[in-house]
Design a protein around this motif. Structure first.
Motif, short mmCIF file in Angstrom:
data_model
loop_
_atom_site.label_atom_id
_atom_site.label_comp_id
_atom_site.label_asym_id
_atom_site.label_seq_id
_atom_site.Cartn_x
_atom_site.Cartn_y
_atom_site.Cartn_z
N ALA A 179 10.98 -22.08 20.47
CA ALA A 179 10.88 -23.49 20.86
C ALA A 179 9.44 -24.00 20.87
CB ALA A 179 11.53 -23.70 22.23
N PRO A 180 8.44 -23.21 21.33
CA PRO A 180 7.06 -23.73 21.33
C PRO A 180 6.51 -24.01 19.93
CG PRO A 180 7.26 -21.85 22.81
CD PRO A 180 8.52 -21.90 22.01
N TYR A 181 7.20 -23.52 18.90
CA TYR A 181 6.71 -23.70 17.52
C TYR A 181 7.68 -24.55 16.71
CZ TYR A 181 4.61 -19.59 19.57
OH TYR A 181 4.00 -18.73 20.43
N ALA A 182 8.30 -25.55 17.39
CA ALA A 182 9.28 -26.42 16.72
C ALA A 182 8.65 -27.24 15.60
CB ALA A 182 9.92 -27.35 17.76
N ASP A 183 7.31 -27.38 15.61
CA ASP A 183 6.65 -28.14 14.57
C ASP A 183 6.52 -27.35 13.27
OD1 ASP A 183 4.93 -26.36 15.91
OD2 ASP A 183 3.16 -27.44 15.20
N ASN A 184 7.00 -26.10 13.27
CA ASN A 184 6.93 -25.26 12.08
C ASN A 184 8.35 -24.86 11.68
OD1 ASN A 184 6.42 -23.30 10.11
ND2 ASN A 184 4.55 -22.61 11.14
N PRO A 185 9.10 -25.75 10.98
CA PRO A 185 10.50 -25.46 10.64
C PRO A 185 10.67 -24.24 9.74
CG PRO A 185 9.71 -27.43 9.48
CD PRO A 185 8.68 -27.07 10.48
N ALA A 186 9.68 -23.97 8.88
CA ALA A 186 9.79 -22.80 8.00
C ALA A 186 9.80 -21.51 8.81
CB ALA A 186 8.63 -22.80 7.00
N TYR A 187 9.02 -21.50 9.87
CA TYR A 187 8.96 -20.33 10.76
C TYR A 187 10.33 -20.07 11.39
CZ TYR A 187 7.46 -17.66 14.93
OH TYR A 187 7.31 -16.73 15.93
N GLN A 188 10.95 -21.14 11.92
CA GLN A 188 12.26 -20.99 12.54
C GLN A 188 13.33 -20.65 11.51
OE1 GLN A 188 12.44 -24.83 14.64
NE2 GLN A 188 12.38 -23.66 16.55
N ALA A 189 13.27 -21.28 10.33
CA ALA A 189 14.28 -21.03 9.30
C ALA A 189 14.25 -19.58 8.84
CB ALA A 189 14.04 -21.97 8.12
N TYR A 190 13.06 -19.01 8.74
CA TYR A 190 12.95 -17.62 8.31
C TYR A 190 13.61 -16.67 9.30
CZ TYR A 190 10.79 -13.09 7.40
OH TYR A 190 10.58 -11.75 7.18
N LEU A 191 13.34 -16.87 10.59
CA LEU A 191 13.93 -16.00 11.61
C LEU A 191 15.44 -16.19 11.70
CD1 LEU A 191 11.22 -16.25 14.40
CD2 LEU A 191 11.66 -14.33 12.88
N GLU A 192 15.91 -17.43 11.54
CA GLU A 192 17.36 -17.68 11.56
C GLU A 192 18.04 -17.02 10.36
OE1 GLU A 192 17.92 -21.85 11.84
OE2 GLU A 192 17.28 -21.97 13.95
N MET A 193 17.38 -17.04 9.21
CA MET A 193 17.93 -16.40 8.03
C MET A 193 18.09 -14.90 8.27
SD MET A 193 16.29 -16.18 4.20
CE MET A 193 14.97 -15.10 4.80
N LYS A 194 17.06 -14.29 8.89
CA LYS A 194 17.15 -12.86 9.22
C LYS A 194 18.28 -12.60 10.21
CE LYS A 194 13.68 -11.04 6.92
NZ LYS A 194 13.91 -9.95 5.92
N LEU A 195 18.50 -13.53 11.15
CA LEU A 195 19.54 -13.35 12.15
C LEU A 195 20.93 -13.43 11.50
CD1 LEU A 195 20.53 -13.14 15.07
CD2 LEU A 195 20.32 -15.62 15.23
N TYR A 196 21.14 -14.43 10.64
CA TYR A 196 22.45 -14.60 10.05
C TYR A 196 22.80 -13.50 9.08
CZ TYR A 196 23.43 -19.05 12.21
OH TYR A 196 23.71 -20.04 13.13
N ALA A 197 21.78 -12.77 8.60
CA ALA A 197 22.08 -11.61 7.76
C ALA A 197 22.82 -10.53 8.54
CB ALA A 197 20.78 -11.04 7.19
N LYS A 198 22.69 -10.58 9.90
CA LYS A 198 23.35 -9.60 10.75
C LYS A 198 24.56 -10.22 11.48
CE LYS A 198 19.25 -6.83 11.77
NZ LYS A 198 19.85 -5.55 11.37
N ALA A 199 24.90 -11.47 11.14
CA ALA A 199 25.96 -12.16 11.86
C ALA A 199 27.35 -11.57 11.58
CB ALA A 199 25.97 -13.64 11.46
N PRO A 200 28.21 -11.55 12.59
CA PRO A 200 29.60 -11.08 12.38
C PRO A 200 30.36 -12.09 11.53
CG PRO A 200 29.33 -11.97 14.59
CD PRO A 200 27.98 -11.92 13.98
#
Length: 455
Positions: free
Chosen positions: A430-451
């Motif tokens: 949340a403190p880095y909401a001004d960097n959408p690429a940063y959040q998108a990268y971590l979410e992509m890594k998360l969804y790779a492990k999603a059920p």
């Protein structure tokens, strides 16, 4: 004149501190509050032992705020106990060719002190130094060929302090200027052989006074139809510190100095950046004092005048490219002067010739500085951790690493665990909401492990 050692007792934050000084250039570094400016203030007090022997010079005495205080809390009541005596002890050397045998450097030790709250700064400990100063003064009055050392202190507020001073002085001198055809009271005594010792430790570099001095010299040139050696040397000092300019002149119509360039119009002093104004004021001030103290040196006054010059925050208003060269520019322009400066800039540290020129107040000294990288200077000498990147970037990077490692350790195959970690991820980024690429990268890594079926 050169300073070799300074010893402080109960001066500001120092209970007992000794500083060894290099005969050429000295740079003091340390964190805010470490005592860099305090050392310059103490040196200004010590130099008063020399200045007090010359008429109409300003003095820097030991003041109430210079007294070290020991704080105590007794039964909830705060107390601050002043510590006495306050002592500034200096060892230096002086040399005056053909003056009573002073053809070589002679070592002198002197001290000034404040013994109690109701006392005044003592001068008994400066007897030997004052005796030498009086010899020089007498020899100058009789023969006129004694080379006097320049003494100057430029404070960190050297530009903005001068604005207030100029406004007050303008009100006080307006009537006199009108009576004398535009000549300020400050310049009636230009024939005084010790004029160059005025405002030596006042810390200001008053641009308005410098412009008025230049105007006076330019009018004298026109009145006598002779070139002013002093004005020439002032312009020479400015050109030496500003090699990018094509020339410098004083414009009588606008009552100001103008820098000339090859590829663009000239620039008046008032229109310059603070960086340019700062360097020009410093160069002109020193050149004026040198030419006024030692006119017998003629065109070599800048090269042959010795002295001690203090500069607080030498990097003030200067771009990093200028910070890299300013120390060498000063050495080249005023080669006989001992400079004692402070700075927070790693670029200034990097420009030093050896570790002997560096005084580290809260760290380890070093043998060499020129071959150190900026990271090595910042981290090894100035105590800045992880200087290679910004603090925010480093925190983001560490947060991402921690989250990715946590993902690898956890089993996120169940939806409840997956959504709990997704919420944790959102909170952490949340403190880095001004960097959408940063959040998108971590979410992509998360969804790779999603059920299966998770969104």
């Amino acid at each position: 004149m050169r300073l070799q050692r300074l010893e402080l007792i109960n001066f500001r934050g120092f209970e007992h501190h000794t500083v060894q000084l290099n005969p050429g250039f000295n740079l003091i570094i340390g964190e805010n509050g470490a005592g860099k400016t305090s050392i310059l203030e103490a040196i200004a007090v010590a130099l008063g032992g020399w200045l007090q022997s010359f008429p109409r010079t300003d003095q820097r005495h030991i003041r109430a705020r210079d007294v070290r205080r020991v704080e105590q809390n007794v039964s909830g009541r705060f107390r601050a106990h002043p510590q006495f005596p306050v002592v500034v002890d200096a060892i230096g050397s002086v040399r005056f060719d053909n003056l009573l045998g002073f053809e070589e450097w002679q070592t002198v030790r002197w001290h000034r002190s404040l013994e109690n709250e109701k006392g005044r700064t003592t001068n008994a400990g400066t007897r030997e130094l004052r005796s030498i100063a009086r010899l020089a003064s007498s020899a100058l009055r009789s023969s006129g060929d004694v080379t006097l050392p320049v003494v100057r202190y430029f404070g960190a507020g050297r530009l903005w302090e001068s604005v207030r001073s100029t406004e007050n002085k303008r009100k006080q001198t307006r009537s006199h200027i009108a009576e004398t055809g535009g000549r300020s009271d400050d310049f009636r005594d230009l024939s005084d052989p010790f004029y160059g010792y005025r405002m030596s430790v006042g810390k200001r570099a008053n641009p308005a006074d410098l412009m008025r001095w230049m105007g006076e010299e330019r009018r004298n040139e026109l009145d006598t139809d002779e070139d002013s050696d002093a004005l020439f040397l002032v312009f020479q000092a400015i050109r030496s510190l500003l090699p990018e300019i094509a020339g410098v002149r004083y414009d009588l119509r606008r009552s100001t100095m103008v820098l000339e360039y090859k590829d663009r119009p000239g620039l008046a002093f008032e229109d310059m950046s603070d960086g340019y104004r700062n360097v020009i004021a410093l160069a002109a001030d020193l050149a004026i004092k040198m030419t006024m103290l030692n006119p017998h040196l003629g065109p070599e006054a800048l090269l042959r005048t010795p002295g001690v010059v203090l500069i607080d925050e030498i990097d003030l208003h200067l771009h990093p490219t200028w910070q890299r060269r300013v120390c060498n520019d000063l050495r080249r322009t005023f080669p006989e002067v001992q400079f004692i400066c402070t700075s927070h800039s790693p670029f200034i540290v990097q420009s030093l010739r050896s570790g002997e020129e560096l005084i580290v107040l809260d760290g380890e000294p070093t043998n060499q500085t020129a071959n150190l990288s900026l990271e090595e200077v910042a981290e090894g000498l100035m105590g800045v951790r992880h200087a290679e990147t910004g603090e925010r970037y480093r925190t983001m990077k560490n947060t991402a690493r921690s989250l990715l490692e946590d993902m690898d350790r956890r089993d996120l195959s169940e939806r409840q665990r997956f959504y709990e970690f997704k919420r944790h991820l959102a909170e952490a980024t949340a403190p880095y909401a001004d960097n959408p690429a940063y959040q998108a990268y971590l979410e992509m890594k998360l969804y790779a492990k999603a059920p299966p079926g998770a969104e």
